[in-house]
Write an enzyme that holds these catalytic residues in place. Structure first.
Site, PDB file in Angstrom:
ATOM      1  N   ASP A  55      54.168  92.062 -12.252  1.00 12.33           N
ATOM      2  CA  ASP A  55      53.839  92.164 -10.831  1.00 12.33           C
ATOM      3  C   ASP A  55      53.088  93.459 -10.513  1.00 12.33           C
ATOM      4  OD1 ASP A  55      53.873  91.335  -8.165  1.00 12.33           O
ATOM      5  OD2 ASP A  55      55.990  90.804  -8.221  1.00 12.33           O
ATOM      6  N   ASP A  81      52.987  84.211  -2.573  1.00 11.18           N
ATOM      7  CA  ASP A  81      54.405  84.302  -2.220  1.00 11.18           C
ATOM      8  C   ASP A  81      54.762  83.272  -1.156  1.00 11.18           C
ATOM      9  OD1 ASP A  81      55.142  86.237  -3.971  1.00 11.18           O
ATOM     10  OD2 ASP A  81      55.123  87.894  -2.537  1.00 11.18           O
TER      11      ASP A  81
HETATM   12  C1  GLA Z   1      56.404  90.057  -5.326  1.00 11.35           C
HETATM   13  C2  GLA Z   1      56.233  88.720  -6.011  1.00 11.35           C
HETATM   14  C3  GLA Z   1      57.434  87.865  -5.787  1.00 11.35           C
HETATM   15  C4  GLA Z   1      58.661  88.578  -6.304  1.00 11.35           C
HETATM   16  C5  GLA Z   1      58.780  89.933  -5.642  1.00 11.35           C
HETATM   17  C6  GLA Z   1      59.907  90.732  -6.252  1.00 11.35           C
HETATM   18  O1  GLA Z   1      56.389  89.915  -3.950  1.00 11.35           O
HETATM   19  O2  GLA Z   1      55.074  88.083  -5.567  1.00 11.35           O
HETATM   20  O3  GLA Z   1      57.292  86.619  -6.421  1.00 11.35           O
HETATM   21  O4  GLA Z   1      58.564  88.708  -7.688  1.00 11.35           O
HETATM   22  O5  GLA Z   1      57.596  90.681  -5.757  1.00 11.35           O
HETATM   23  O6  GLA Z   1      60.057  91.954  -5.663  1.00 11.35           O
END
Ligand code: GLA
Length: 677
Positions: free
Chosen positions: A442, A504
């Site tokens: 990420d 997300d």
């Molecule tokens: C980001 C990702 C999510 C999740 C969060 C965790 O927002 O896109 O899918 O992994 O971080 O903190």
């Protein structure tokens, strides 16, 4: 100028390009478009066909592969650089051509400004994708300050009309915008330090009867522009956006641009299909071939930071029963990470949540026949962390400027080898100790002050370097690229990774448009698409399980909710969705993709080939008409018959009249399998 012209000609399956090479200058762009017969070359050199207009300098400078500055080209130059204010006029004085089959290297030198530029063009005859990159070398004695180096300069014909590009933000990626091309320059630039949610580094240009596409394989700042030329054509430049002072080449030093993937085809679907083929050919899969994309369970929206080992084991049991094949433990597993205010950088298990480390949970998951995956965010550090306490200087910063946090975090300086070594040591330790088959990687913020001297570029290269080291050390591990969902979706990072977390936002209605945009540039097997909870966490909207299954189906399917909380009915429906995905994934993920809009608000997409297709029809808004007209399927072979369910249809009927569909309710979908007889 009529003497000595020669042609650089590359032919693809359905496209051709022609450059006119003249001694002592950059080759001139003559053509990029539909496939020409091998012998179809211009009858006369370009300059011989265009008399000098009034009030024009007495040197005719058409669009070249490297438009210069200050020497008769008045459009956007491909290179902006100088040596303390000198050597700013840039124009090739010598040209060396080397062509080897489908690949041409054009080496241009400028004896006055003392630079060398090598442009490599390779046209893959299978995908019809042209890969272009450019290297600039400082052959002078002083620093060369570089402000812009186009990775590619592409010609667009005079009949180019509109450009479709993609904007958005966190939770709404791939918002399509269409601009009419005019004499005003069209420009999209991203300075967020990573690919960004806001500005995908590519676009599609729609011309009369033909379409062009290009995308930059780069995960940092970028710029693309389309500029009208005096002869009515357009030039399209794509490249890395450089900050002031970011690239200063010492004598002998070079700047290598990212690659541009460019293609043209009959329409935007053809452009997408060519991109899919090219990206597939560039993928580096463990074992050198993609295996069926395993069904995921991701813990994020079901558990967030609230990790409880026993509950996660129960979840794993439920996942295995539901037919899930990979269990990905998301954020919240590491040292003192109980919310998003602390701990990034401290990549070891939290002993309060996992007294025996992650080994027991991983073993449990693997014992159930699933793979175990783990979330990490290597490039980041929270000011509240052991890592920051020990190395505050490792965070990107500018003395005297505030440290601007985003999601309470700062960015590590990936240009530093000690930072990369630390991250390699922590991550490789986890990968060596635990049976981890998958990393979700990420990057949850935009970059602000990237170093005392701007180091956005080294940030990207440092991350690529770390990814490459880990891939080399653990070649069986797959990696997912994520940046708050789809903030880092590009063909550059795809060299090291195997899946994108598309957004997300898992709301199935929002996802329809996001995924359609994604598929313009990337193949469906890389598109992480999950069944989320109802209400959807990002929007609060409630959707039926059947729609959630339907929208997740074409991508790399996953589930992101607490399975233990589903009703029996929803669990059974989800099980059906998983089984259907497993039955169709080979066809969904290996063929071509077509997308279109049918009558009365219907959206459709088809995956496969004209011989064997999976057709997905989606209706979001209620049907307005009493009876639906036929859904025309232009990709079918009009000479063949097709079996759909129990009925046999004539291909020509389906192409011209269309398939008669049952009425569809709002927020529902239909999946049909078509087989040519
Ligand atoms: C980001 C990702 C999510 C999740 C969060 C965790 O927002 O896109 O899918 O992994 O971080 O903190």
């Amino acid at each position: 100028m009529a003497h000595g012209s020669q042609w650089i000609v590359l032919h693809g399956r359905a496209s051709s390009l022609v450059l006119e090479a003249c001694p002592g200058e950059a080759p001139l762009w003559r053509y990029w478009g539909p496939r020409l017969p091998d012998a179809a070359l211009p009858a006369v050199p370009l300059r011989d066909s265009r008399p000098t207009p009034t009030f024009t300098v007495q040197f005719d400078q058409p669009l070249s592969l490297l438009p210069g500055l200050g020497q008769g080209w008045f459009g956007e130059p491909a290179l902006k650089a100088h040596r303390a204010g000198r050597d700013w006029t840039l124009q090739a004085t010598h040209c060396l051509l080397e062509q080897d089959g489908q690949r041409a290297v054009v080496t241009l030198t400028d004896a006055v400004a003392r630079i060398a530029v090598a442009v490599t063009l390779a046209l893959d005859p299978h995908s019809d994708v042209l890969t272009i990159s450019t290297v600039l070398t400082n052959t002078g004695d002083d620093l060369l300050d570089v402000q812009w180096l186009a990775a590619a300069v592409l010609p667009l014909p005079a009949h180019a009309r509109r450009v479709r590009s993609f904007t958005g933000r966190h939770n709404i990626e791939f918002v399509a915008i269409e601009d009419t091309l005019t004499r005003s320059q069209w420009r999209r630039e991203n300075r967020r330090g990573l690919t960004s949610h806001d500005c995908f580094p590519g676009a599609v240009v729609l011309a009369d009867g033909w379409a062009y596409g290009a995308q930059l394989a780069w995960s940092g700042n970028h710029c693309q522009l389309i500029d009208w030329c005096d002869d009515g054509r357009w030039q399209w430049q794509l490249g890395e956006a450089l900050m002031p002072g970011e690239v200063r080449l010492a004598p002998g030093e070079s700047l290598q641009s990212p690659e541009v993937l460019a293609t043209c085809a009959a329409d935007a679907n053809g452009v997408a299909q060519n991109f899919h083929a090219a990206i597939r050919a560039r993928m580096d899969w463990p074992g050198s071939a993609m295996r069926p994309r395993p069904v995921h369970l991701n813990t994020w929206e079901g558990f967030y930071f609230d990790h409880d080992e026993a509950a996660l084991k129960d979840l794993a049991d439920a996942a295995a029963r539901a037919g899930i094949e990979r269990f990905v433990l998301d954020d919240g597993w590491f040292h003192r990470r109980n919310d998003d205010t602390t701990s990034l950088g401290d990549w070891w298990p939290d002993h309060a949540k996992y007294p025996g480390g992650l080994g027991p949970l991983a073993a449990h998951v693997i014992g159930l026949g699933m793979e175990f995956g783990l979330w990490v965010e290597p490039e980041m550090v929270n000011p509240v962390s052991e890592l920051y306490r020990a190395h505050p200087d490792w965070a990107l910063q500018v003395a005297g400027r505030p440290l601007i946090t985003a999601r309470n975090q700062l960015v590590l300086d990936m240009g530093r080898s000690d930072v990369r070594d630390y991250l390699f040591e922590r991550l490789s330790g986890l990968l060596a100790e635990l049976p981890i088959g998958y990393l979700k990687w990420d990057h949850n913020r935009d970059l602000t002050a990237a170093g005392e001297r701007p180091s956005y570029r080294t940030q990207v290269l440092g991350t690529y370097d770390l990814l490459a080291r880990l891939r080399a050390a653990f070649p069986a591990v797959e990696i997912e690229a994520c940046a708050g969902g789809g903030g880092r979706i590009d063909a550059g990072i795809a060299r090291f990774t195997h899946r994108f977390w598309t957004s997300d936002n898992i709301d199935a209605v929002s996802r329809v448009a996001i995924q359609r945009g994604f598929l313009q540039f990337m193949p469906p097997e890389l598109m992480g698409s999950h069944v989320g909870a109802a209400p959807a966490h990002a929007t609060g909207r409630i959707q039926k399980m059947s729609l959630r299954n339907h929208v997740a189906l074409p991508g790399h399917f996953g589930v992101e909710l607490d399975l233990r909380k589903l009703s029996d009915r929803d669990l059974a429906r989800l099980g059906e969705g998983i089984a259907r995905y497993k039955g169709l994934r080979r066809r969904l993920h290996t063929g071509q993709v077509w997308q279109g809009e049918g009558p009365d608000g219907l959206l459709w997409q088809a995956h496969g080939s004209a011989a064997e297709l999976v057709l997905l029809v989606t209706r979001i808004e209620p049907q307005q008409q009493r009876h639906a007209p036929g859904l025309r399927l232009p990709m079918l072979d009009p000479a063949r018959h097709y079996r759909i369910g129990d009925a046999v249809h004539h291909g020509a009927w389906l192409v011209q009249h269309g398939l008669d569909l049952p009425p569809l309710r709002a927020e529902s979908g239909l999946v049909l399998e078509l087989t040519a007889l």
